[in-house]
Design an enzyme around this catalytic site. Structure first.
Site, short mmCIF file in Angstrom:
data_model
loop_
_atom_site.label_atom_id
_atom_site.label_comp_id
_atom_site.label_asym_id
_atom_site.label_seq_id
_atom_site.Cartn_x
_atom_site.Cartn_y
_atom_site.Cartn_z
N GLU A 159 -2.83 -92.93 -40.66
CA GLU A 159 -2.77 -93.98 -40.11
C GLU A 159 -4.44 -94.37 -39.49
O GLU A 159 -4.96 -95.12 -38.86
CB GLU A 159 -2.57 -93.33 -38.05
N SER A 160 -5.02 -93.80 -40.65
CA SER A 160 -6.68 -94.59 -40.95
C SER A 160 -7.47 -94.46 -42.14
O SER A 160 -6.85 -93.96 -42.71
CB SER A 160 -7.87 -93.35 -40.07
#
Length: 689
Positions: A159-160
């Protein structure tokens, strides 16, 4: 254009309408779930024993890469630094024995720091994951965080934005391929729904991922809005067409509290969303975040209940939304049939008019006598399925379509099976034969014979490879795996939904396998003895229609003398006695009858999870069924008398088939007749001790 060519047009249209209706009414859904971030969700073993989930992702390995020490964070379930998570090995084994795939999810949101700094960093993380959670042996003798558990794969929940996840995927795939035991591992990912995903686009572009559970929540531009599924469906189309080689799941929150937005209640999901997404060829099911929310709301229990009953209940007045959909399908189908009938009548009138006008002869008047004509030539019946023309592939083409044999689906006595993709995106299963007998001419002759086999319950053969030492068969990929891989329900309570194989479906599978064996044994102008009938070789398509695999492979891998005398291979419990020992006689079609009977009895045993003595899978269990037939059938709760009749027929047929003497066993044609009759018309075989 000849008027004869007009007829297929309305026919094809009507068939497409009815096929679309059948596809939209599908009642089957696989569920993947994330577990590990809330102790209120219960143990991992309890999660799997519900029968609700096909995949469980352990969340998360929350810190890794760029020189960081990897950190496993499973909230309060266990303490990794002290070795406390090793106790999960028993739970993982329990899940896997029940047919649930358990994966480690790496990444997550806000739990730690992770990123990859270089290709060599990706290689190091891959090696760590392999050695500590998959098929490796650990590093420098250090204990594995989950004990001796060997997980089923790695899930990317990144998620990054970061680079080098494509390198990580490639390195993991290379390690998967190196497993000496031939075990298959999964590679999955959970991207956000905007397409392409900011973090995983490059990794997904490698085509190495098996399952992709796209998160259709916390992103208003591509998620469900109350009363409007348009944005979700547009994004769904992007993902399913953009990843043709992967199986795509619809990722959703299990409650309103599980995400900021994007929640879809179970009724709406079943009636409005699933019918629209199930049409994608690579649709796989749904993913839920997470087990704790699902347990609190009972979301998946409710969803599975709705889907289970969607076609099992009649409309008693108002009807559910699913009932209304079914009525719509019937109305549309009836309208299509009406249009077709009207068109046929018009065409008939036109052809008659054209015939008599062209010949200059008027139609006979009423009461007139016409001279006798020669009998019209009877057209031969058309086959239900037309065999496909087999394509010959080179060794390099097979290696390309399987990505250098990266994803092994299974292995057996005749060879290993790998997942692959053709150039047009179609998924295939490639069986690389081992110990193939005969010369190239004999191989070609046998493959040609297999290619002519055409039956709805046979896995279609698409092509083959014969180059140098490589002999391989290319089959259509059957998405739901084998009958063996399904965990049957331990009981019939509403809390345990192993819905894929409820009693009616088990019976349908038994009938389908019986019919295809009847066909192979001679009804379809064939004369093939399979010699390897077992749950592993019964595959289930998207509608859970059984398709038998390895048809004719015995002729490619076992010599005629070995098949005749029963010296082909070591025995397992599905093999007839004569398959492994010549003292019982020669192998024949009755060898398949015996194996079929064992399979049916095993289906019944696994469904009810009955333990009767030390040997619950051999003759003792069959004897127990023989002695307790009526009490056993009457003990099945919450089913109709018609369903009990199906179960009783399965048992009686199975007991007839597993008699040792071939002369006492029925033919497969007789088996089909027995399954189509009432159990009241069937008698148990005479017991011989």
């Amino acid at each position: 254009m000849s008027s004869k060519l007009w007829l297929p047009v309305p026919l094809l249209w009507a068939m497409s309408v009815l096929a679309a209706a059948a596809a939209s009414a599908s009642d089957d859904v696989k569920i993947a779930v994330y577990w590990g971030q809330n102790t209120s969700e219960g143990s991992l073993s309890d999660t799997c024993s519900t029968g609700l989930y096909a995949y469980v992702n352990l969340a998360f390995l929350s810190s890794f890469g760029d020189g960081r020490a990897p950190v496993l964070n499973l909230a309060g379930h266990c303490d990794p630094p002290s070795g406390g998570c090793a106790s999960l090995a028993a739970d993982i084994a329990s899940c896997q024995s029940a047919g649930v795939k358990v994966l480690l999810s790496i990444g997550g949101g806000g739990l730690g720091g992770y990123n990859l700094s270089s290709p060599s960093d990706a290689q190091g993380v891959a090696t760590y994951l392999w050695d500590n959670f998959l098929g490796g042996t650990g590093a420098s003798g250090a204990p594995r965080p989950l004990g001796d558990a060997v997980l089923d794969g790695i899930d990317f929940d990144i998620e990054s934005p970061s680079q080098y996840y494509d390198d990580l995927a490639q390195n993991l795939t290379s390690l998967y391929r190196s497993d000496a035991r031939g075990r298959a591992y999964l590679l999955t990912a959970a991207p956000q729904c905007p397409f392409p995903d900011a973090s995983l686009a490059a990794a997904l572009g490698t085509g190495l991922f098996d399952n992709v559970w796209v998160q259709f929540y916390n992103n208003p531009g591509c998620q469900y809005a109350p009363g409007d599924a348009g944005a979700l469906l547009r994004a769904w189309q992007n993902w399913t067409t953009g990843l043709p080689a992967a199986t795509v799941f619809l990722g959703l929150p299990a409650s309103l509290d599980a995400a900021g937005s994007g929640f879809v209640d179970a009724d709406t999901l079943a009636s409005q969303v699933l019918p629209a997404v199930e049409g994608a060829d690579n649709y796989g099911g749904i993913m839920l975040w997470s087990r704790s929310y699902d347990k609190d709301t009972g979301f998946s229990v409710k969803l599975q209940g709705i889907l289970r009953n969607r076609n099992n209940h009649t409309d008693t007045g108002g009807g559910t939304s699913s009932d209304k959909k079914t009525r719509i399908y019937i109305i549309v189908g009836a309208a299509a049939a009406g249009v077709l009938l009207l068109f046929l009548l018009i065409c008939t009138c036109f052809l008659c008019h054209k015939k008599y006008r062209g010949s200059g002869t008027a139609p006979p008047e009423e009461g007139s006598v016409t001279p006798p004509a020669s009998a019209p030539k009877k057209e031969p019946p058309q086959p239900k399925q037309r065999p496909q023309r087999l394509k010959r592939y080179t060794d390099s083409e097979v290696e390309r379509m399987t990505k250098s044999y990266a994803h092994k689906l299974g292995h057996g006595s005749t060879g290993d099976v790998y997942r692959g993709n053709l150039r047009d995106g179609r998924q295939v299963a490639v069986k690389v034969l081992k110990d193939s007998v005969g010369d190239d001419k004999e191989f070609m002759s046998e493959v040609s014979s297999i290619g002519r086999i055409s039956h709805v319950n046979v896995v279609p053969l698409l092509g083959f490879c014969l180059q140098g030492p490589t002999r391989a068969l290319v089959y259509e990929y059957i998405p739901n795996g084998s009958l063996e891989s399904y965990a049957f329900s331990n009981n019939d309570s509403v809390e345990n939904y192993s819905l894929w194989l409820y009693w009616e479906k088990l019976f349908d599978i038994a009938v389908g396998v019986a019919r295809v064996l009847q066909y192979l044994h001679g009804v379809g102008n064939t004369n093939i003895v399979h010699l390897n009938v077992k749950p592993r070789n019964i595959l289930l398509d998207q509608e859970l229609c059984p398709k038998i695999s390895d048809v004719g492979v015995a002729n490619l891998c076992f010599s005629k003398e070995g098949k005749r005398t029963g010296n082909a291979r070591g025995r397992d419990r599905y093999d007839a006695p004569e398959v492994v020992s010549r003292k019982f006689g020669a192998t024949s079609s009755k060898s398949d009858v015996y194996s079929y009977g064992v399979m049916v009895v095993e289906m019944v045993r696994a469904k009810r999870n009955i333990n009767v003595g030390e040997d619950t899978t051999g003759k003792y269990f069959a004897q127990w069924l023989y002695e307790h037939l009526d009490p056993f059938c009457n003990s099945i709760s919450d089913v109709s008398s018609e369903t009990r009749d199906l179960v009783k027929k399965m048992i009686i047929v199975g007991l007839w088939c597993i008699q040792t003497a071939q002369t006492n066993q029925p033919s497969m044609s007789r088996v089909v007749e027995m399954l189509q009759s009432s159990s009241m018309d069937l008698e148990l075989p005479v017991r011989t001790s």
